[in-house]
Design an enzyme around this catalytic site. Sequence first.
Site, mmCIF file in Angstrom:
data_model
loop_
_atom_site.group_PDB
_atom_site.id
_atom_site.type_symbol
_atom_site.label_atom_id
_atom_site.label_comp_id
_atom_site.label_asym_id
_atom_site.label_seq_id
_atom_site.Cartn_x
_atom_site.Cartn_y
_atom_site.Cartn_z
ATOM 1 N N ASP A 1 0.805 5.183 2.066
ATOM 2 C CA ASP A 1 0.010 6.140 2.598
ATOM 3 C C ASP A 1 -0.483 7.093 2.483
ATOM 4 O O ASP A 1 -0.661 7.778 1.656
ATOM 5 C CB ASP A 1 1.122 6.146 3.834
ATOM 6 C CG ASP A 1 1.391 4.995 4.956
ATOM 7 O OD1 ASP A 1 1.357 4.634 4.961
ATOM 8 O OD2 ASP A 1 3.122 5.061 5.127
ATOM 9 N N HIS B 1 4.910 0.310 0.140
ATOM 10 C CA HIS B 1 5.701 -0.782 1.157
ATOM 11 C C HIS B 1 4.543 -1.592 1.519
ATOM 12 O O HIS B 1 3.354 -1.453 1.101
ATOM 13 C CB HIS B 1 6.092 0.247 1.738
ATOM 14 C CG HIS B 1 5.343 0.839 2.352
ATOM 15 N ND1 HIS B 1 4.305 1.856 2.181
ATOM 16 C CD2 HIS B 1 4.588 0.705 3.744
ATOM 17 C CE1 HIS B 1 3.747 2.433 2.716
ATOM 18 N NE2 HIS B 1 3.773 1.843 3.927
ATOM 19 N N ARG C 1 6.936 -9.421 15.497
ATOM 20 C CA ARG C 1 6.885 -8.150 15.158
ATOM 21 C C ARG C 1 6.413 -7.217 15.891
ATOM 22 O O ARG C 1 5.477 -7.242 15.575
ATOM 23 C CB ARG C 1 7.443 -8.070 13.638
ATOM 24 C CG ARG C 1 8.276 -7.027 12.638
ATOM 25 C CD ARG C 1 8.553 -6.484 11.423
ATOM 26 N NE ARG C 1 8.766 -5.462 10.862
ATOM 27 C CZ ARG C 1 8.292 -4.464 10.488
ATOM 28 N NH1 ARG C 1 7.145 -4.863 10.015
ATOM 29 N NH2 ARG C 1 8.672 -3.054 10.137
ATOM 30 N N HIS D 1 0.895 -1.309 -0.316
ATOM 31 C CA HIS D 1 0.290 0.308 0.600
ATOM 32 C C HIS D 1 0.593 1.259 0.537
ATOM 33 O O HIS D 1 2.297 1.103 -0.116
ATOM 34 C CB HIS D 1 -0.749 0.006 0.903
ATOM 35 C CG HIS D 1 0.268 -0.180 2.250
ATOM 36 N ND1 HIS D 1 0.628 -0.779 3.090
ATOM 37 C CD2 HIS D 1 0.324 1.181 3.176
ATOM 38 C CE1 HIS D 1 0.835 -0.112 4.638
ATOM 39 N NE2 HIS D 1 0.878 0.354 4.292
HETATM 40 C C1 LIG Z 1 -4.699 8.445 9.153
HETATM 41 C C2 LIG Z 1 -4.587 7.410 8.294
HETATM 42 C C3 LIG Z 1 -3.441 6.610 7.699
HETATM 43 C C4 LIG Z 1 -4.203 5.193 7.168
HETATM 44 C C5 LIG Z 1 -5.658 5.403 7.408
HETATM 45 C C6 LIG Z 1 -5.978 6.422 9.534
HETATM 46 O O1 LIG Z 1 -6.781 6.546 9.434
HETATM 47 C C7 LIG Z 1 -5.278 5.524 9.689
HETATM 48 C C8 LIG Z 1 -4.442 3.999 9.422
HETATM 49 C C9 LIG Z 1 -3.504 4.270 8.459
HETATM 50 C C10 LIG Z 1 -3.529 3.187 7.596
HETATM 51 C C11 LIG Z 1 -1.892 2.354 8.101
HETATM 52 C C12 LIG Z 1 -2.271 1.347 6.354
HETATM 53 C C13 LIG Z 1 -2.289 1.180 5.767
HETATM 54 C C14 LIG Z 1 -3.101 2.689 5.273
HETATM 55 C C15 LIG Z 1 -3.484 2.488 4.011
HETATM 56 C C16 LIG Z 1 -4.914 2.033 5.987
HETATM 57 O O2 LIG Z 1 -5.683 1.441 5.361
HETATM 58 O O3 LIG Z 1 -4.688 2.189 7.226
HETATM 59 C C17 LIG Z 1 -3.379 3.799 6.022
HETATM 60 C C18 LIG Z 1 -4.197 4.609 5.573
HETATM 61 C C19 LIG Z 1 -4.014 5.743 4.223
HETATM 62 O O4 LIG Z 1 -2.838 5.831 4.672
HETATM 63 O O5 LIG Z 1 -4.281 6.450 4.073
HETATM 64 O O1 LIG Z 2 4.786 -2.424 9.858
HETATM 65 C C1 LIG Z 2 5.632 -1.688 9.083
HETATM 66 O O2 LIG Z 2 7.056 -2.000 9.302
HETATM 67 C C2 LIG Z 2 5.077 -1.047 8.357
HETATM 68 C C3 LIG Z 2 3.926 -0.396 8.889
HETATM 69 C C4 LIG Z 2 2.930 0.442 7.698
HETATM 70 O O3 LIG Z 2 3.346 0.860 6.685
HETATM 71 C C5 LIG Z 2 1.509 1.125 8.252
HETATM 72 O O4 LIG Z 2 1.189 1.249 9.234
HETATM 73 O O5 LIG Z 2 0.905 1.715 7.597
HETATM 74 FE FE LIG Z 3 2.043 1.967 5.584
#
Ligand SMILES: C=C1C[C@]23C[C@@]1(O)CC[C@H]2[C@@]12CCC[C@@](C)(C(=O)O1)[C@H]2[C@@H]3C(=O)O
Ligand SMILES: O=C(O)CCC(=O)C(=O)O
Ligand SMILES: [Fe+2]
Length: 349
Positions: free
Chosen positions: A208, A263, A273, A206
């Site tokens: 961010d 990533h 982990r 994904h």
């Molecule tokens: C601020 C945020 C980014 C995120 C959604 C969130 O509300 C908190 C979790 C974040 C995360 C982490 C895993 C990958 C991701 C795509 C997801 O589904 O939850 C990201 C979100 C994002 O960056 O869009």
């Molecule tokens: O666990 C990790 O190293 C990556 C976590 C991550 O990519 C996320 O929380 O968006």
């Molecule tokens: Fe991430």
Amino acid sequence: MVSNPETPTPPSKLSDALKSHPFHLHHEYLDLTSLKELPDSYDWTDELNMIPATTGGGNSAISEAMPVIDFNDPDALQLIGHACKTWGAFQVVNHGIPSSLLDQTECTSRDLFSLPIEQKLKASRSPDAISGYGLIRMKSLKNTSKKMKRLAEKLMWLMLGSLGITKEDIDWANPNSYIPDASSASQMNHYPACPDPDRAMGMAAHTDSSFLTIVYQNNVIGLQVLKEGTGWVTVPMIPGGLVVNIGDLLHILSNGLYPSVLHRAVVNRSKARFSVAYFYGPPATVQVSPFPKLIGPGHPSLYRPITWSEFLGIKAKCFNEALSSIRVTETPPIECVDANDDSNNVEVA
Ligand SMILES: C=C1C[C@]23C[C@@]1(O)CC[C@H]2[C@@]12CCC[C@@](C)(C(=O)O1)[C@H]2[C@@H]3C(=O)O
Ligand SMILES: O=C(O)CCC(=O)C(=O)O
Ligand SMILES: [Fe+2]
């Protein structure tokens, strides 16, 4: 201005952005800490995720290792600019966050995840909420560590500075501005040891949606970034190092010059982990669009203006197609399939 009753008002807070896009996971909550066999629902078949990684930096080419930037280096600005352009990620050392604080965060995270599942479920996140205990995709725990915020601000200004963007150029960065402060969210991730790591994925590939994300990983490797021309590269452990990922909002603001990095996190057979991700970006209601200085003949604006809040909603629906779905092109916009499927096995809080 007359508001159209059919046009919903965009959410003003990140925590409200998911209300209209509830995320339903079809996984049952299993206690993942002592599995002898991989449950079928965690079997991973996706092509992008099943490509294995090279070992730490390309086929033995040392120049392919992800950049490590010392904050005290007088060339930090240029080095960050280069890393953003070529990798979309780097590690930073001498960043000013004491290792004792990072160790403490890791202990808290271990304590939290080692609670019995019944207790963790008492804090479960509901499908339309941003915080609580659960499985990814969408969840976070508000942890406004001042130090992380300060580091994120410094990193942002170095990144923007390397693009020729100054504090005067960004309204919401002005302390006298009436616009609210930056938004942030933290997420603690737990990847239990997995009996069948080749068939499972910790966190699916994904990008961010943030401007930038700072990731702390305990001393177990697992984070991998996709490097164009090389493939998946495992991010090495560097004592005291923090990983910095470019997110989609900086991708948009830089008009694609600093691409958000794809990533993922893999699991391993014997070690659990932990990681903590700190997502940092503009206030939820501020519109981000390609910066005017970066637009010109031969460099058309590639993305329509969008707020983080709205983008999170799109991401909940389109997941990895979110950026392409807001791209301004002559071809018809991408139609997203619903990303509301359950494809991960990582615990988050
Ligand atoms: C601020 C945020 C980014 C995120 C959604 C969130 O509300 C908190 C979790 C974040 C995360 C982490 C895993 C990958 C991701 C795509 C997801 O589904 O939850 C990201 C979100 C994002 O960056 O869009
Ligand atoms: O666990 C990790 O190293 C990556 C976590 C991550 O990519 C996320 O929380 O968006
Ligand atoms: Fe991430």
